[in-house]
Design a protein around this motif. Structure first.
Motif, short mmCIF file in Angstrom:
data_model
loop_
_atom_site.label_atom_id
_atom_site.label_comp_id
_atom_site.label_asym_id
_atom_site.label_seq_id
_atom_site.Cartn_x
_atom_site.Cartn_y
_atom_site.Cartn_z
N GLN A 1 0.82 -1.21 0.00
CA GLN A 1 0.00 0.00 0.00
C GLN A 1 0.85 1.27 0.00
O GLN A 1 0.62 2.20 -0.78
CB GLN A 1 -0.94 0.00 1.21
CG GLN A 1 -1.85 1.23 1.26
CD GLN A 1 -2.81 1.19 2.44
OE1 GLN A 1 -2.97 0.17 3.10
NE2 GLN A 1 -3.46 2.31 2.72
N LEU A 2 1.86 1.32 0.88
CA LEU A 2 2.70 2.50 0.96
C LEU A 2 3.53 2.69 -0.31
O LEU A 2 3.76 3.84 -0.74
CB LEU A 2 3.63 2.41 2.17
CG LEU A 2 4.48 3.65 2.47
CD1 LEU A 2 3.58 4.82 2.84
CD2 LEU A 2 5.46 3.37 3.61
N CYS B 1 5.20 -5.40 -6.42
CA CYS B 1 4.10 -5.16 -5.48
C CYS B 1 3.27 -6.42 -5.27
O CYS B 1 2.88 -6.75 -4.13
CB CYS B 1 3.21 -4.03 -5.98
SG CYS B 1 3.98 -2.40 -5.88
N ASP B 2 3.00 -7.14 -6.36
CA ASP B 2 2.22 -8.38 -6.25
C ASP B 2 2.93 -9.40 -5.36
O ASP B 2 2.30 -10.09 -4.55
CB ASP B 2 1.99 -8.98 -7.63
CG ASP B 2 1.02 -8.17 -8.48
OD1 ASP B 2 0.29 -7.32 -7.91
OD2 ASP B 2 1.01 -8.37 -9.71
N ILE B 3 4.25 -9.49 -5.52
CA ILE B 3 5.03 -10.44 -4.72
C ILE B 3 5.00 -10.06 -3.24
O ILE B 3 4.80 -10.91 -2.37
CB ILE B 3 6.47 -10.51 -5.24
CG1 ILE B 3 6.49 -11.17 -6.62
CG2 ILE B 3 7.38 -11.27 -4.27
CD1 ILE B 3 7.77 -10.93 -7.39
N ILE B 4 5.19 -8.79 -2.95
CA ILE B 4 5.16 -8.33 -1.55
C ILE B 4 3.83 -8.67 -0.90
O ILE B 4 3.76 -9.09 0.26
CB ILE B 4 5.46 -6.82 -1.48
CG1 ILE B 4 6.94 -6.57 -1.78
CG2 ILE B 4 5.08 -6.24 -0.11
CD1 ILE B 4 7.31 -5.12 -1.95
N ASN C 1 4.64 6.16 -4.55
CA ASN C 1 5.31 5.92 -5.84
C ASN C 1 6.77 5.47 -5.66
O ASN C 1 7.69 6.01 -6.28
CB ASN C 1 5.25 7.18 -6.71
CG ASN C 1 3.84 7.53 -7.11
OD1 ASN C 1 3.07 6.66 -7.51
ND2 ASN C 1 3.49 8.81 -6.99
N LEU C 2 6.95 4.47 -4.81
CA LEU C 2 8.29 3.98 -4.48
C LEU C 2 8.72 2.78 -5.33
O LEU C 2 9.85 2.31 -5.21
CB LEU C 2 8.34 3.57 -3.00
CG LEU C 2 8.12 4.68 -1.97
CD1 LEU C 2 7.96 4.09 -0.58
CD2 LEU C 2 9.25 5.68 -2.01
#
Length: 356
Positions: free
Chosen positions: A77-78, A116-119, A83-84
């Motif tokens: 989310q963060l 992001c999907d993996i995290i 935009n990291l």
């Protein structure tokens, strides 16, 4: 030496070691580039390091064991809000290039959407059935920010029981009591096969049983025991810990360390006691903060329980259903539990007054 159990988890152990080793490379790179002059309020280095390390390890696990679940500390989310993604991805890809010889074993992450999907695959609720990994990508946030002690921690639980634990400690001396000691250790434990140590920066010794086996130091009486405590007073009741040490007539000054490196130092024989007393009777520890370390101490001949002497149970979900943690050599552990109960009561009737 538990060869059957060792061989049953040989691949899991090897992948966990490779993944933790790769993740520590990322955290060290982030620390070298971002921590100079950073304020304690600026958590951007921790954010980049946490997310990058979690992505690397989860990707490695699911490439090799696609049916497994992961209990991870972070979600994406963060990353999306700030935009990291591209920043974190660049760190991950640099490490993948540096560690390219292991890409076939660990896989690669190629874009920020996949990252992001993996995290987000680290959102398992845990529990008492199936194969579940507990992951803390940077254990000891404030230690990491200070350039001090932190750890990358990974454990495999099968039907609620920790079977494999791997901890990477980039800044931990090989000998905690030697100022000139080299730093950086990789600690590995497999249930029934023992606990082992090797240099973090070196190529992995395979199988892990060929590396240096470690044991707790059971030779010292309780009054001569060396004590490890956390640095942050918000994590543990230092006042109650002081009373316990006084009751046991412990003479040595405690050594304060962040993260699960305390379990590692105990397992290696550099100390005999690790105290973590609750600051809040209602607080429950996160499983990723203790799973790997608990197995490491157990397999090195030590004992880990809650403050009442009951074993830690990792099958309740993302948190432990118990209060505090006491890790120690077997010959002093019982003395600690007895002293605690004398102070707070057999069932913790007086605990709350020491948590204020």
């Amino acid at each position: 030496m538990g060869l059957f159990k060792m061989s049953a988890y040989l691949k899991e152990t090897y992948i966990a070691q490779l993944a933790v080793q790769r993740a520590t490379l990322l955290t060290q790179k982030v620390a070298a580039e971002h921590l100079k002059g950073v304020s304690k309020e600026d958590h951007s280095p921790v954010t980049i390091g946490d997310f990058g390390a979690q992505a690397i390890i989860i990707n490695s696990i699911l490439k090799n064991f696609p049916g497994d679940e992961v209990v991870g500390e972070e979600d994406s989310q963060l990353i999306k809000e700030k935009n990291l993604g591209e920043n974190i991805l660049s760190q991950v890809q640099y490490v993948q290039e540096q560690d390219s010889s292991n890409n076939d074993s660990l896989g690669v992450i190629e874009d920020s959407s996949a990252l992001c999907d993996i995290i987000d695959k680290g959102q398992s609720k845990g529990g008492r059935s199936g194969r579940i990994w507990a992951l803390d990508p940077i254990d000891g946030t404030k230690g990491f920010l200070r350039g001090d002690q932190y750890a990358v921690c990974l454990a495999l639980m099968v039907d609620g029981v920790v079977q494999v634990g791997v901890i990477g400690c980039p800044n931990l001396p090989h000998d905690l009591n030697d100022r000139n000691s080299p730093v950086g250790g990789l600690f590995t434990a497999v249930r029934g096969a023992g606990s082992y140590f090797q240099d973090l920066k070196s190529d992995l010794v395979y199988p892990f049983t060929r590396s240096m086996r470690i044991q707790v130091n059971n030779s010292l009486p309780v009054e001569q025991a060396r004590v490890l405590e956390g640095v942050e007073k918000g994590h543990s009741s230092h006042g109650l810990q002081k009373l316990i040490k006084q009751a046991l007539n412990i003479q040595s000054k405690s050594v304060n360390l962040d993260s699960q490196v305390k379990y590692c130092a105990l397992a290696k024989g550099d100390a005999e006691i690790y105290l973590r007393l609750p600051k809040d009777p209602a607080y429950r520890e996160k499983i990723w903060d203790h799973a790997a370390g608990t197995l490491l101490v157990h397999e090195s001949g030590g004992k880990v329980t809650d403050i009442y002497g009951s074993p830690l149970d990792f099958s309740h979900g993302r948190t432990l259903n118990s209060q505090g943690v006491i890790a120690a050599t077997t010959n002093v552990h019982g003395h600690i539990i007895k002293a605690i109960k004398q102070i707070i009561g057999e069932k913790g009737e007086k605990l709350e007054e020491y948590c204020k």
